[in-house]
Design a protein around this motif. Sequence first.
Motif, mmCIF file in Angstrom:
data_model
loop_
_atom_site.group_PDB
_atom_site.id
_atom_site.type_symbol
_atom_site.label_atom_id
_atom_site.label_comp_id
_atom_site.label_asym_id
_atom_site.label_seq_id
_atom_site.Cartn_x
_atom_site.Cartn_y
_atom_site.Cartn_z
ATOM 1 N N ALA A 152 -7.096 0.661 2.013
ATOM 2 C CA ALA A 152 -7.809 -0.480 2.602
ATOM 3 C C ALA A 152 -8.465 -1.319 1.515
ATOM 4 O O ALA A 152 -8.442 -2.560 1.567
ATOM 5 N N GLU A 153 -9.046 -0.663 0.512
ATOM 6 C CA GLU A 153 -9.657 -1.401 -0.596
ATOM 7 C C GLU A 153 -8.603 -2.157 -1.401
ATOM 8 O O GLU A 153 -8.819 -3.310 -1.803
ATOM 9 N N LEU A 154 -7.461 -1.495 -1.647
ATOM 10 C CA LEU A 154 -6.367 -2.135 -2.377
ATOM 11 C C LEU A 154 -5.869 -3.357 -1.614
ATOM 12 O O LEU A 154 -5.653 -4.429 -2.193
ATOM 13 N N ALA A 155 -5.701 -3.210 -0.295
ATOM 14 C CA ALA A 155 -5.238 -4.328 0.515
ATOM 15 C C ALA A 155 -6.258 -5.463 0.518
ATOM 16 O O ALA A 155 -5.893 -6.646 0.448
ATOM 17 N N ALA A 156 -7.539 -5.117 0.597
ATOM 18 C CA ALA A 156 -8.584 -6.140 0.593
ATOM 19 C C ALA A 156 -8.560 -6.943 -0.704
ATOM 20 O O ALA A 156 -8.726 -8.173 -0.691
ATOM 21 N N ASP A 157 -8.341 -6.278 -1.825
ATOM 22 C CA ASP A 157 -8.255 -6.986 -3.105
ATOM 23 C C ASP A 157 -7.112 -7.998 -3.077
ATOM 24 O O ASP A 157 -7.250 -9.132 -3.552
ATOM 25 N N GLY A 158 -5.971 -7.582 -2.525
ATOM 26 C CA GLY A 158 -4.826 -8.482 -2.451
ATOM 27 C C GLY A 158 -5.068 -9.663 -1.528
ATOM 28 O O GLY A 158 -4.672 -10.800 -1.839
ATOM 29 N N VAL A 159 -5.708 -9.424 -0.407
ATOM 30 C CA VAL A 159 -5.996 -10.505 0.544
ATOM 31 C C VAL A 159 -6.987 -11.498 -0.076
ATOM 32 O O VAL A 159 -6.837 -12.717 0.066
ATOM 33 N N ARG A 160 -8.008 -10.984 -0.760
ATOM 34 C CA ARG A 160 -8.957 -11.881 -1.420
ATOM 35 C C ARG A 160 -8.249 -12.782 -2.446
ATOM 36 O O ARG A 160 -8.529 -13.985 -2.540
ATOM 37 N N ARG A 161 -7.338 -12.187 -3.194
ATOM 38 C CA ARG A 161 -6.601 -12.961 -4.212
ATOM 39 C C ARG A 161 -5.804 -14.068 -3.540
ATOM 40 O O ARG A 161 -5.797 -15.240 -3.999
ATOM 41 N N LEU A 162 -5.098 -13.755 -2.468
ATOM 42 C CA LEU A 162 -4.280 -14.752 -1.782
ATOM 43 C C LEU A 162 -5.150 -15.808 -1.106
ATOM 44 O O LEU A 162 -4.789 -16.998 -1.068
ATOM 45 N N PHE A 163 -6.296 -15.394 -0.579
ATOM 46 C CA PHE A 163 -7.223 -16.334 0.060
ATOM 47 C C PHE A 163 -7.713 -17.350 -0.969
ATOM 48 O O PHE A 163 -7.743 -18.558 -0.714
ATOM 49 N N THR A 196 0.853 -1.184 0.000
ATOM 50 C CA THR A 196 0.000 0.000 0.000
ATOM 51 C C THR A 196 0.889 1.235 0.000
ATOM 52 O O THR A 196 2.094 1.142 0.225
ATOM 53 N N THR A 197 0.287 2.393 -0.234
ATOM 54 C CA THR A 197 1.055 3.633 -0.159
ATOM 55 C C THR A 197 1.285 4.044 1.291
ATOM 56 O O THR A 197 2.391 4.392 1.692
ATOM 57 N N GLY A 198 0.204 4.034 2.087
ATOM 58 C CA GLY A 198 0.298 4.452 3.488
ATOM 59 C C GLY A 198 -0.385 3.451 4.400
ATOM 60 O O GLY A 198 -0.498 2.261 4.076
ATOM 61 N N SER A 199 -0.849 3.948 5.535
ATOM 62 C CA SER A 199 -1.528 3.074 6.488
ATOM 63 C C SER A 199 -3.010 2.946 6.125
ATOM 64 O O SER A 199 -3.574 3.784 5.428
ATOM 65 N N LEU A 200 -3.639 1.891 6.616
ATOM 66 C CA LEU A 200 -5.033 1.609 6.280
ATOM 67 C C LEU A 200 -5.976 2.420 7.158
ATOM 68 O O LEU A 200 -5.700 2.664 8.334
ATOM 69 N N ASN A 201 -7.096 2.816 6.577
ATOM 70 C CA ASN A 201 -8.138 3.506 7.339
ATOM 71 C C ASN A 201 -9.467 3.310 6.631
ATOM 72 O O ASN A 201 -9.517 2.871 5.487
ATOM 73 N N GLY A 202 -10.536 3.644 7.334
ATOM 74 C CA GLY A 202 -11.870 3.470 6.774
ATOM 75 C C GLY A 202 -12.504 4.744 6.284
ATOM 76 O O GLY A 202 -13.734 4.800 6.104
ATOM 77 N N ILE A 203 -11.697 5.777 6.024
ATOM 78 C CA ILE A 203 -12.235 7.074 5.594
ATOM 79 C C ILE A 203 -13.067 6.935 4.332
ATOM 80 O O ILE A 203 -14.109 7.575 4.172
ATOM 81 N N PHE A 204 -12.635 6.063 3.425
ATOM 82 C CA PHE A 204 -13.310 5.915 2.125
ATOM 83 C C PHE A 204 -14.764 5.491 2.283
ATOM 84 O O PHE A 204 -15.597 5.761 1.420
ATOM 85 N N ALA A 205 -15.069 4.801 3.395
ATOM 86 C CA ALA A 205 -16.421 4.253 3.570
ATOM 87 C C ALA A 205 -17.342 5.172 4.367
ATOM 88 O O ALA A 205 -18.512 4.841 4.563
ATOM 89 N N LEU A 206 -16.838 6.308 4.825
ATOM 90 C CA LEU A 206 -17.617 7.188 5.694
ATOM 91 C C LEU A 206 -18.319 8.286 4.903
ATOM 92 O O LEU A 206 -17.825 8.747 3.867
ATOM 93 N N ASP A 207 -19.453 8.727 5.419
ATOM 94 C CA ASP A 207 -20.157 9.885 4.881
ATOM 95 C C ASP A 207 -19.661 11.103 5.659
ATOM 96 O O ASP A 207 -20.218 11.483 6.686
ATOM 97 N N LEU A 208 -18.593 11.702 5.157
ATOM 98 C CA LEU A 208 -17.961 12.795 5.892
ATOM 99 C C LEU A 208 -18.841 14.039 5.947
ATOM 100 O O LEU A 208 -18.778 14.805 6.917
ATOM 101 N N LYS A 209 -19.670 14.244 4.933
ATOM 102 C CA LYS A 209 -20.582 15.390 4.970
ATOM 103 C C LYS A 209 -21.565 15.252 6.126
ATOM 104 O O LYS A 209 -21.879 16.227 6.822
#
Length: 322
Positions: A306-317, A130-143
């Motif tokens: 986090a989405e990028l990491a999830a894709d990689g974990v699914r592939r390995l699984f 990944t580029t940085g550390s994982l977080n769930g910001i992408f899934a939040l409604d920040l507005k």
Amino acid sequence: MSLPAGATAWIVSDGTRGMEVQSLALARALGLDPVVKRIRPAPWLRAFPSLGCCRAVPSSAGGDTLAPPWPDLVIGCGRRNAGAVLSIKARSRGRSFAVQIQDPRLDPALFDALVVPEHDPVRGANVVLTTGSLNGIFALDLKNEAKRFEDLIGKLPTPRVLVSVGGPTRRSRVDPALADRFAENLKRLMDSGGGLMMTTSRRTPDHLVRALRELADDSESALLWNGEGENPYLGFLGAADTIVVTSDSVNMTSEACSTGKGVYVADLLRPSGRIGIFQRTLPARGLTRPFSGEAAPFAYDPLRDAELAADGVRRLFAAAGR
């Protein structure tokens, strides 16, 4: 590609928020509803995590019970939790797919999947970068988060800037001259007509907190969260037009760069080691700019680690025949 319906997951955590947040972000990006197992890592496993590969070694020295039925996946973050992840894999006789976040400084082949940022040196067939550390910001409604704190934020003029302030690291102390320059640049930014929403961390030096408090007390265009009541950080992220973050934290910078809002990085110290590599990578990719008293919006493709990491974990699984 998706995990089997009804797949179960544990997160093993010693309660360190920054590590637990990353594990939760990955689990949720995988579409899982994990059980968080808060443990007291056994001293011998903290010192020698590879001992977890032995089924006779207990997984922890206290906290939540780690016993059958074993989960389909077990996720841990940080070297201090790596031994427990390996122990659960061993005690489940490989039933639990072992996912480790951050470089545990062990042979990556001990794990089923290893999720690490690019500034860590470990590489391997089961390593997801990944580029940085994982977080769930992408899934939040920040507005919506911003609306929840309208009573606090609404009085500030626009454009609004989130100022997220850290402090010293294990490698480096805060440079007083850089801290003074940072405070001066914040004053310049506020004087240009913007509103500042400032937060500090437990690492922020007292003298810098006092300078930020004076800035907030002297103007209706700035506020500093005083640590009382619900943390408005996510609301600040949602209300911000741009973000200023100090360079001492991979987590804070990664979260900022996950919003798609212009991110400016200020030095309180000279980042070194892996943090230094990380901070030098971001402006080269157009993700951040140096802070010198201005914070105009700019566009970039936000991080979705986090989405990028999830894709990689699914592939390995799937590759493991799960």
